[in-house]
Design a protein around this motif. Structure first.
Motif: not given
Length: 268
Positions: A223, A228-229, A232-233, A238
């Motif tokens: 990811a 992604k960071t 983003d979740v 996360k």
């Protein structure tokens, strides 16, 4: 969250075996020595080495080892010896050496640091033992670390299980190692066992120590590579990204070259 391996197991197997054989031939050595833990990584690595036809020496190095780990390791070694005539094994019980070491060095009031230091000591005693066998038999020490451990979260001991001559599976995710293990028909008991480094002398698993499963960490590694960071979740994703990022950050000292103080030319 987990990722199913998509590697072409047959092609990958042949590629690694050829790579191992070519490296050993160019290094003018007789073969490989592998520490057997009862886990999937060492089982796959030793089976890859065995397929080269070169000497493959499997070493058991118990230090107050859990009986299930010992039995799985021995089951694998016996199976490997039956399949490949170039495989042999030896046992070096390091429990007494470890206990002598503990009596020789001072203790610490910081229990957490003490236990971690002793766990790393176990790994470093095993590294020294593997290099002893490698030296007397003209062999290379084959590493058993996978990509998530070696380049993701740094889950290994510097100059312990990280002290090797070559790393045949370090570009494979944990799911890839399991796929290769199934293809190579390593014992079912190993394929199903919860991963553990066995360095604390108890039943704690890798997931207990890391705070996330290998499937989750593998997802996080991919990811982050895709951009992604944590913004983003949410939820467990996360949390896993945060766990992975923290471990990757604090263990950079294992993954990066040892820093060298370069003296300016004007001082020489």
């Amino acid at each position: 969250m987990g990722k199913k391996s998509n590697i072409k197991v047959g092609e990958v197997n042949t590629y690694i075996v050829t790579w191992l054989k070519n490296y050993a031939t160019s290094a003018n050595v007789n073969g490989f020595v592998v520490g057997i833990s009862g886990g999937v990584d060492s089982a796959v690595t030793s089976t890859l080495c065995a397929q080269t036809g070169l000497t493959t020496l499997c070493i058991e190095m118990p230090i107050h080892q859990d009986s299930s780990q010992v039995s799985r390791g021995r089951e694998h070694i016996e199976q490997l010896k039956q399949r490949f005539p170039n495989v042999s094994h030896a046992e070096a019980n390091l429990t007494e050496v470890f206990e002598t070491f503990k009596k020789t060095v001072p203790s610490s009031e910081d229990e957490a640091k003490l236990q971690l230091s002793l766990a790393n000591t176990r790994a470093r005693l095993r590294m020294s033992t593997l290099y002893y066998f490698a030296g007397i038999h003209g062999l290379l020490v084959a590493g058993t670390g996978n990509k998530v451990e070696d380049f993701g979260v740094g889950f290994y001991t510097k100059y312990g299980d990280g002290g090797v001559d070559l790393s045949p599976i370090a570009d494979l995710m944990k799911s890839d190692v399991y796929a290769l293990g199934a293809y190579l028909e390593i014992p079912e008991s190993i394929q199903k066992a919860a991963p553990t480094d066995g360095l604390f002398g108890d039943s704690r698993t890798d997931e207990d120590q890391l705070g996330a499963s290998y499937d989750e960490l593998e997802w996080a590694m991919l990811a982050l590579e895709s951009g992604k960071t944590t913004t983003d979740v949410e939820g467990r994703e996360k949390e896993v990204l945060e766990i992975y990022s923290r471990l990757n950050r604090i263990n950079q000292h294992k993954m990066n070259p040892i820093p060298v103080c370069l003296i300016p030319k004007e001082f020489k």
